[in-house]
Design a protein around this motif. Structure first.
Motif, mmCIF file in Angstrom:
data_model
loop_
_atom_site.group_PDB
_atom_site.id
_atom_site.type_symbol
_atom_site.label_atom_id
_atom_site.label_comp_id
_atom_site.label_asym_id
_atom_site.label_seq_id
_atom_site.Cartn_x
_atom_site.Cartn_y
_atom_site.Cartn_z
ATOM 1 N N VAL A 179 13.859 28.483 -24.396
ATOM 2 C CA VAL A 179 15.276 28.261 -24.005
ATOM 3 C C VAL A 179 15.372 27.192 -22.923
ATOM 4 O O VAL A 179 16.249 26.312 -22.948
ATOM 5 C CB VAL A 179 15.910 29.591 -23.552
ATOM 6 C CG1 VAL A 179 17.308 29.331 -22.981
ATOM 7 C CG2 VAL A 179 15.983 30.578 -24.709
ATOM 8 N N GLN A 180 14.440 27.244 -21.967
ATOM 9 C CA GLN A 180 14.472 26.235 -20.902
ATOM 10 C C GLN A 180 14.181 24.855 -21.444
ATOM 11 O O GLN A 180 14.773 23.858 -21.014
ATOM 12 C CB GLN A 180 13.457 26.606 -19.825
ATOM 13 C CG GLN A 180 13.851 27.827 -19.009
ATOM 14 C CD GLN A 180 12.800 28.190 -17.973
ATOM 15 O OE1 GLN A 180 11.660 27.664 -18.002
ATOM 16 N NE2 GLN A 180 13.165 29.101 -17.073
ATOM 17 N N SER A 181 13.298 24.736 -22.443
ATOM 18 C CA SER A 181 12.979 23.431 -23.020
ATOM 19 C C SER A 181 14.179 22.842 -23.751
ATOM 20 O O SER A 181 14.514 21.645 -23.597
ATOM 21 C CB SER A 181 11.792 23.570 -23.981
ATOM 22 O OG SER A 181 10.646 24.015 -23.285
ATOM 23 N N ARG A 182 14.836 23.696 -24.560
ATOM 24 C CA ARG A 182 15.997 23.182 -25.277
ATOM 25 C C ARG A 182 17.132 22.802 -24.315
ATOM 26 O O ARG A 182 17.835 21.807 -24.496
ATOM 27 C CB ARG A 182 16.485 24.234 -26.276
ATOM 28 C CG ARG A 182 15.541 24.409 -27.465
ATOM 29 C CD ARG A 182 16.247 25.181 -28.588
ATOM 30 N NE ARG A 182 16.602 26.529 -28.158
ATOM 31 C CZ ARG A 182 15.795 27.579 -28.296
ATOM 32 N NH1 ARG A 182 14.573 27.441 -28.818
ATOM 33 N NH2 ARG A 182 16.186 28.774 -27.906
ATOM 34 N N THR A 183 17.302 23.578 -23.257
ATOM 35 C CA THR A 183 18.349 23.264 -22.260
ATOM 36 C C THR A 183 18.058 21.944 -21.557
ATOM 37 O O THR A 183 18.944 21.110 -21.317
ATOM 38 C CB THR A 183 18.458 24.397 -21.239
ATOM 39 O OG1 THR A 183 18.739 25.618 -21.913
ATOM 40 C CG2 THR A 183 19.548 24.095 -20.220
ATOM 41 N N ALA A 184 16.765 21.728 -21.233
ATOM 42 C CA ALA A 184 16.398 20.469 -20.561
ATOM 43 C C ALA A 184 16.622 19.284 -21.471
ATOM 44 O O ALA A 184 17.084 18.208 -21.037
ATOM 45 C CB ALA A 184 14.932 20.543 -20.122
ATOM 46 N N LEU A 185 16.314 19.444 -22.797
ATOM 47 C CA LEU A 185 16.552 18.352 -23.736
ATOM 48 C C LEU A 185 18.046 18.033 -23.871
ATOM 49 O O LEU A 185 18.440 16.854 -23.925
ATOM 50 C CB LEU A 185 15.945 18.716 -25.098
ATOM 51 C CG LEU A 185 14.409 18.755 -25.173
ATOM 52 C CD1 LEU A 185 13.954 19.274 -26.536
ATOM 53 C CD2 LEU A 185 13.829 17.367 -24.910
ATOM 54 N N GLU A 186 18.886 19.051 -23.915
ATOM 55 C CA GLU A 186 20.331 18.810 -24.008
ATOM 56 C C GLU A 186 20.879 18.147 -22.743
ATOM 57 O O GLU A 186 21.756 17.276 -22.810
ATOM 58 C CB GLU A 186 21.072 20.133 -24.270
ATOM 59 C CG GLU A 186 20.831 20.721 -25.645
ATOM 60 C CD GLU A 186 21.293 19.800 -26.746
ATOM 61 O OE1 GLU A 186 22.305 19.052 -26.526
ATOM 62 O OE2 GLU A 186 20.668 19.785 -27.831
ATOM 63 N N ASN A 187 20.390 18.577 -21.592
ATOM 64 C CA ASN A 187 20.823 17.921 -20.344
ATOM 65 C C ASN A 187 20.418 16.462 -20.321
ATOM 66 O O ASN A 187 21.156 15.584 -19.857
ATOM 67 C CB ASN A 187 20.228 18.647 -19.140
ATOM 68 C CG ASN A 187 20.819 20.042 -18.946
ATOM 69 O OD1 ASN A 187 21.943 20.291 -19.400
ATOM 70 N ND2 ASN A 187 20.084 20.926 -18.286
ATOM 71 N N LEU A 188 19.198 16.182 -20.860
ATOM 72 C CA LEU A 188 18.740 14.794 -20.915
ATOM 73 C C LEU A 188 19.613 13.965 -21.858
ATOM 74 O O LEU A 188 19.961 12.817 -21.560
ATOM 75 C CB LEU A 188 17.282 14.756 -21.383
ATOM 76 C CG LEU A 188 16.629 13.368 -21.478
ATOM 77 C CD1 LEU A 188 16.672 12.669 -20.121
ATOM 78 C CD2 LEU A 188 15.184 13.499 -21.992
#
Length: 456
Positions: A179-188
Motif C-alpha cells: 500500500v505504501q509503494s502504490r501511494t508513493a507512486l501516485e504521489n510521484l
C-alpha cells in the motif's frame, strides 16, 4: 458706457437695435464654417475593432501594445493589404488610433472619407496587429529552450508510463508495504503532473499569446466630429459672439461725453441747462448717399445703438419752460444789448432743432443768430456785435477733442463761450396746451446764478 458695467440690458439693446447686422454676420459665419468643412475638415467616418488580449496584463504592458498597434510596422502591413493608392502610408498612420480599455481589450479605430473605407481600415489594422503580435511572440522564444522543453515533456511522459507499469507490477496484496509503494507512486505521478502544468504556464511561447479580434468593425452611420453641421453652427455662433463682443469693446472705448459738467469743461464754459427735443436719436453725422450708405441703412448700422432709451417728457408747456429758463439765465449774465451767436455742430440734428426752439423762445431778447460749424474743421464767423457764443449740442455725440476744436474756433473768431446748452431727445407726451403757460413763467422758475450741470 465706457465706464459702466456691462449688463444684460446692454446686450439686449445690441440685439434689438443691430439684429439685422448680427443676422448677416451669423450667416457669413455659417458660410465660413461650411467652407471650412469642405476645404479643411472634409467629412470623416470612424470605425472601431476590438482586440482581446488573454492572460494577465499590467497597465504599462497594455500601453506598449497600444503603441505597437499604431506603429509603422503594423500600419505598413495594413496598407499593403488594403492597396489604397490615394492615401500614403504616413497619412494612413495619422488616421489610425488605438486605446486600451477594461478587460484587456484594445480598441483600434480607423478614420476614412467613407464608412466602407473606415470599416476596412479598422479591420485590416486589427488583423495585422494580431498577426504581428503572434509573430513577435513566436520569434521571441529561443530554439534551444524550445528543444529542451520538448525533451522535458517527453521525459515526463516516459516517467508517467514507467510509474504506471511499476504500479501494475507491484504486489497487489494488502500489506502495509504494498500500500505504501502504490501511494508513493501516485504521489510521484501527481507531483510530475503539477510540475508539467507549471512548465506549460511558464513557457514563453504560450504565455500572453492568442490575441483574438472580437468581431468585425461596425460600419459607421454618422460623421466623426467635427461634423459639417457642427462647423456650420460653430461658425455662425463664433461670428455672432465676435460681433457682440466687438460692439461691447467699441462701446467701452467710446470717448463721447455724456454729462453736462464734462461737456462744459471741454468747452471751457458753464452749463446753462438741459432742454428736451421730442423725437428719436438720429444717425450720427450728416446724411450720406451712395452704395455704402445704402448698405449701412439696410443693415441698421447707420444709427446709434449705444444711446439710452428715450425717457418720457412732460407736456409741451414743460418743454418750453426749459428753453425760457435758459434765456432767463442769459439775460442775467449779459448786459444789454444781448446779442449771441448760437453754435451748433454740423450733423447734430437734435442740437439744430433745440437751437431753433431756443431762438423762438428768446423773442429777440437775447438776439440769437444760429450757425452750424463742421466738427472736423470748425470755423466760426468773426465777432461783430455779438456779446459771446452759446454752444448747443446733444449729449453722447462728441468727444472732448472735438469740443475743444469748437472752443478754439470760437476763440479764433473772438467769441467768448458764455454757456453750453445740452439737448436730448425725449418721448413726446402732450397733455396740455402750450398756450396755458404764461410768457413770464420763466421768470418765476428761473434760478439765478446757476453754475452746475443737470437738467433745469
Amino acid at each position: 458706457m465706457n465706464e459702466d458695467t456691462i449688463r444684460l440690458v446692454t446686450i439686449g439693446r445690441i440685439l434689438r437695435r443691430r439684429w439685422r447686422l448680427l443676422a448677416v454676420l451669423a450667416v457669413v459665419g455659417a458660410l465660413f464654417g461650411y467652407g471650412t468643412s469642405v476645404l479643411v475638415f472634409p467629412p470623416r467616418y470612424t470605425a472601431s475593432a476590438p482586440v482581446l488580449l488573454p492572460g494577465v496584463w499590467e497597465e504599462r504592458e497594455l500601453l506598449t501594445q497600444v503603441d505597437i498597434a499604431t506603429s509603422l510596422a503594423v500600419v505598413d502591413r495594413a496598407a499593403d493589404a488594403l492597396h489604397w493608392s490615394d492615401v500614403s502610408r504616413s497619412e494612413l498612420r495619422d488616421h489610425v488610433s488605438a486605446t486600451a480599455g477594461d478587460g484587456n481589450i484594445i480598441t483600434i479605430s480607423g478614420t476614412a472619407d467613407t464608412p466602407e473605407r473606415a470599416q476596412r481600415l479598422a479591420d485590416g489594422v486589427a488583423q495585422q496587429f494580431v498577426q504581428f503580435a503572434a509573430e513577435v511572440a513566436g520569434s521571441g522564444t529561443d530554439a534551444s529552450v524550445v528543444t529542451q522543453t520538448e525533451a522535458l515533456r517527453k521525459q515526463v511522459a516516459e516517467t508517467n508510463r514507467r510509474i504506471s507499469d511499476l504500479a501494475k507490477a507491484a504486489d497487489p496484496g494488502q500489506t502495509v508495504e504494498s500500500v505504501q509503494s502504490r501511494t508513493a507512486l501516485e504521489n510521484l505521478r501527481t507531483s510530475l503532473e503539477a510540475a508539467m502544468k507549471k512548465l506549460q504556464e511558464a513557457d514563453p511561447s504560450t504565455n500572453k499569446s492568442g490575441m483574438v479580434v472580437m468581431g468585425q468593425a461596425a460600419r459607421p452611420t454618422s460623421e466623426a466630429p467635427p461634423t459639417r453641421i457642427q462647423l456650420i453652427v460653430g461658425g455662425a455662433l463664433v461670428f455672432f459672439l465676435l460681433a457682440v463682443v466687438g460692439h461691447l469693446v467699441a462701446a467701452r472705448m467710446n470717448r463721447r461725453l455724456r454729462t453736462e459738467p464734462e461737456i462744459a469743461a471741454a468747452l471751457g464754459s458753464t452749463p446753462l441747462g438741459a432742454v428736451d427735443v421730442p423725437g428719436e436719436w438720429p444717425a450720427h453725422g450728416p446724411e450720406r448717399v451712395g452704395r455704402r450708405a445704402r448698405i449701412r441703412r439696410l443693415l441698421g448700422a447707420d444709427t446709434r445703438w449705444d444711446v439710452p432709451a428715450l425717457q418720457k417728457s412732460g407736456d409741451e408747456a414743460g418743454r418750453r419752460l426749459r428753453y425760457r429758463r435758459v434765456c432767463a439765465r442769459l439775460r442775467e449774465q449779459l448786459p444789454a444789448p444781448r446779442r449771441l451767436l448760437v453754435v451748433v455742430p454740423d450733423g447734430d440734428e437734435i442740437a439744430r432743432r433745440a437751437a431753433g426752439q431756443l431762438l423762438a423762445e428768446a423773442k429777440n431778447d437775447p438776439l440769437l443768430r444760429v450757425v452750424e460749424v463742421s466738427v472736423d474743421r470748425p470755423i466760426v464767423p468773426d465777432r461783430g456785435t455779438e456779446n459771446g457764443a452759446v454752444v448747443v449740442l446733444s449729449a453722447n455725440s462728441w468727444t472732448a477733442e472735438e469740443l475743444a476744436g469748437i472752443a478754439e474756433a470760437c476763440a479764433d473768431g473772438r467769441h467768448e463761450v458764455v454757456g453750453v446748452v445740452v439737448a436730448g431727445p425725449v418721448q413726446a407726451r402732450p397733455t396740455r396746451s402750450a398756450a396755458d403757460l404764461p410768457d413770464d413763467a420763466t421768470l418765476t422758475f428761473a434760478v439765478p446764478g446757476r453754475a452746475t450741470g443737470g437738467r433745469a
